[in-house]
Design a protein around this motif. Structure first.
Motif, mmCIF file in Angstrom:
data_model
loop_
_atom_site.group_PDB
_atom_site.id
_atom_site.type_symbol
_atom_site.label_atom_id
_atom_site.label_comp_id
_atom_site.label_asym_id
_atom_site.label_seq_id
_atom_site.Cartn_x
_atom_site.Cartn_y
_atom_site.Cartn_z
ATOM 1 N N ALA A 153 41.356 35.679 40.475
ATOM 2 C CA ALA A 153 40.470 35.804 39.211
ATOM 3 C C ALA A 153 39.158 35.923 39.886
ATOM 4 C CB ALA A 153 40.687 34.230 38.600
ATOM 5 N N ASN A 154 38.869 35.233 41.234
ATOM 6 C CA ASN A 154 37.646 35.311 41.498
ATOM 7 C C ASN A 154 37.185 35.767 42.987
ATOM 8 O OD1 ASN A 154 38.821 33.319 42.972
ATOM 9 N ND2 ASN A 154 37.631 31.618 42.012
ATOM 10 N N ALA A 185 37.706 45.678 40.741
ATOM 11 C CA ALA A 185 37.102 44.725 39.968
ATOM 12 C C ALA A 185 37.075 44.915 38.535
ATOM 13 C CB ALA A 185 35.650 44.403 40.527
ATOM 14 N N ALA A 186 36.897 46.273 38.218
ATOM 15 C CA ALA A 186 36.647 46.611 36.549
ATOM 16 C C ALA A 186 37.897 46.242 35.796
ATOM 17 C CB ALA A 186 36.063 47.940 36.426
ATOM 18 N N ARG A 213 40.306 44.427 37.260
ATOM 19 C CA ARG A 213 40.718 43.033 36.988
ATOM 20 C C ARG A 213 39.877 42.343 35.833
ATOM 21 N NH1 ARG A 213 38.097 39.183 41.446
ATOM 22 N NH2 ARG A 213 36.346 40.327 40.659
ATOM 23 N N GLU A 214 38.501 42.585 35.431
ATOM 24 C CA GLU A 214 37.989 41.944 34.634
ATOM 25 C C GLU A 214 38.476 42.351 33.125
ATOM 26 O OE1 GLU A 214 35.977 39.419 35.096
ATOM 27 O OE2 GLU A 214 36.470 39.894 37.269
ATOM 28 N N LEU A 257 41.871 40.362 32.546
ATOM 29 C CA LEU A 257 41.928 38.981 32.425
ATOM 30 C C LEU A 257 41.089 38.901 30.905
ATOM 31 C CD1 LEU A 257 40.125 37.556 35.820
ATOM 32 C CD2 LEU A 257 42.547 37.504 34.910
ATOM 33 N N TRP A 258 40.285 39.721 30.501
ATOM 34 C CA TRP A 258 39.765 39.681 29.238
ATOM 35 C C TRP A 258 40.988 39.838 28.156
ATOM 36 C CZ3 TRP A 258 39.963 43.505 25.654
ATOM 37 C CH2 TRP A 258 39.183 43.384 24.355
#
Length: 407
Positions: free
Chosen positions: A27-28, A126-127, A129-130, A133-134
């Motif tokens: 997540a981070n 990263a894009a 992953r975001e 998660l969204w």
């Protein structure tokens, strides 16, 4: 993944809570630590598993946490599930779970697992992953499922394409597909012949449209195959394959589906000819058997016609709309059942029976002519070869049979 849906849903909620914590992990993690892998699971034995399954793994290579995101969760126990399924309004969910948990289930089931590590830049990873998660949030996880246009594979494909800036659609959208929706469906469902025949009978011209590789990637195994041909450009402007590495984690231990769809023309033509010959042969020597066989055929034809009509007019199963098989199997068949029993007794049939038979024969002729027209044509030759001989035999026997009832 339809099995163990309650457990997976619970795990997803627990995992979602964990993602919000401050510990290191997917997540981070810094973008440079993220690794993207496509995981493809082979077909299973149960009919809803025949198309296979697919997931995106996001891994923090430093922390070691690996999470699989997939779009294949549904709940048999949800309120109105069966009614919504019949109406074509199926609600599926996105889910996430530790990769080891997901893979353990498929290993136990004997289904193959293939991993493809993808060449994502840190920014693209990263894009992705975001977005995932969204998408996993409770308000975003549900979607309206469609067998061909919006399923677990197309959702994964679209997520990858979004993160890659449209590369997949640009390459696959101009490449002709190897098969149509119908051919792929028949191929994958051939292990359950009766179900395959029912599905083939119920598919309309939508299933026979020429596809692109982008559309054919509604199947996980096809998306897995086609990604091997895709090339991407890295931050330095160098072109290289999207798939960096590929390996089979667990081999398939089940009977694999055939490479091509079975040709149904011969078997259905033979079945139709046998039924027609049986009707012709029994019309005088075995009138009771004639009436029974004819009734069974007309009853099946009428009920199938009602079902196809309902699929077209009352549901959102658009792949079943405008089905030309309605010209061969329709509710008109039910009206002819009493005429069979009158003919069995040697009684004359009402004039309207001749009108029904003529209408049905004309409908069959229209079905043949529609198939001969240029353009998008429904590939229903097997059902033409099956139904037309039977209708001709029924028309002949009902017009010429005048045998007395046996004592």
């Amino acid at each position: 993944m339809p099995l163990l849906h309650r457990a997976l849903a619970l795990l997803a909620l627990i995992f979602l809570g964990a993602l919000g914590s401050a510990h290191a992990g997917v997540a981070n993690a810094p973008a440079a630590n993220l690794q993207i892998t496509l995981i493809t699971y082979g077909p299973g034995d149960t009919y809803w598993e025949r198309f296979g399954h697919i997931a995106i793994e996001v891994k923090d290579v430093v922390d070691g946490e690996a999470v699989s995101f997939n779009y294949g969760v549904f709940d048999f126990d949800q309120r109105g599930f069966l009614l919504n399924f019949a109406r074509g309004r199926m609600h599926y969910l996105m889910d996430a779970a530790p990769t080891a948990l997901d893979e353990g289930y498929y290993v136990q089931a004997g289904r193959s697992i293939t991993r493809q590590r993808l060449a994502f830049t840190p920014e693209q990873a990263a894009a992705l992953r975001e977005f995932l998660l969204w998408n996993l949030r409770p308000g975003n996880a549900r979607y309206d499922y469609d067998y061909y246009a919006d399923n677990c594979s197309t959702r994964v494909r679209d997520a990858l394409d979004k993160a890659l800036g449209g590369v997949l659609r640009a390459e696959l959208g101009h490449t002709p597909a190897e098969m149509t929706y119908r051919q792929q469906t028949d191929r994958l469902m051939s292990a359950q012949p009766w179900l395959m025949l029912l599905m083939d009978l119920g598919l309309g011209p939508y299933a026979d449209q020429p596809l692109t590789a982008w559309q054919e990637s509604f199947l996980p195994m096809v998306l897995q195959r086609d990604l091997r041909q895709v090339r991407v450009v890295d931050d330095q402007g160098h072109s290289h394959p999207l798939v960096v590495a590929e390996h089979v984690v667990s081999p398939n231990r089940l009977d694999p589906p055939p490479a091509r769809a079975p040709d149904l023309r011969g078997p259905l033509a033979l079945a139709g000819a046998l039924i027609a010959l049986a009707l012709l042969g029994m019309r005088r020597t075995m009138p009771l058997a004639f009436a029974v066989v004819g009734t069974l055929y007309l009853l099946a034809a009428g009920l199938v016609g009602l079902l196809m009509l309902a699929l077209w007019t009352l549901t959102t199963h658009h792949s079943a709309w405008a089905n030309a098989n309605l010209l061969l199997f329709n509710p008109l068949a039910l009206a002819l059942i009493p005429a069979l029993w009158r003919a069995r007794r040697g009684d004359s049939t009402p004039r309207w029976v001749d009108g029904c038979l003529l209408a049905q024969l004309c409908a069959g002729l229209v079905a043949v002519l529609l198939h001969a027209l240029p353009g998008l044509v429904q590939q229903n030759q097997p059902w033409l070869l099956f139904a037309l001989p039977v209708w001709l035999a029924l028309a002949f026997t009902l017009r010429h049979m005048r045998a007395p009832a046996p004592h």
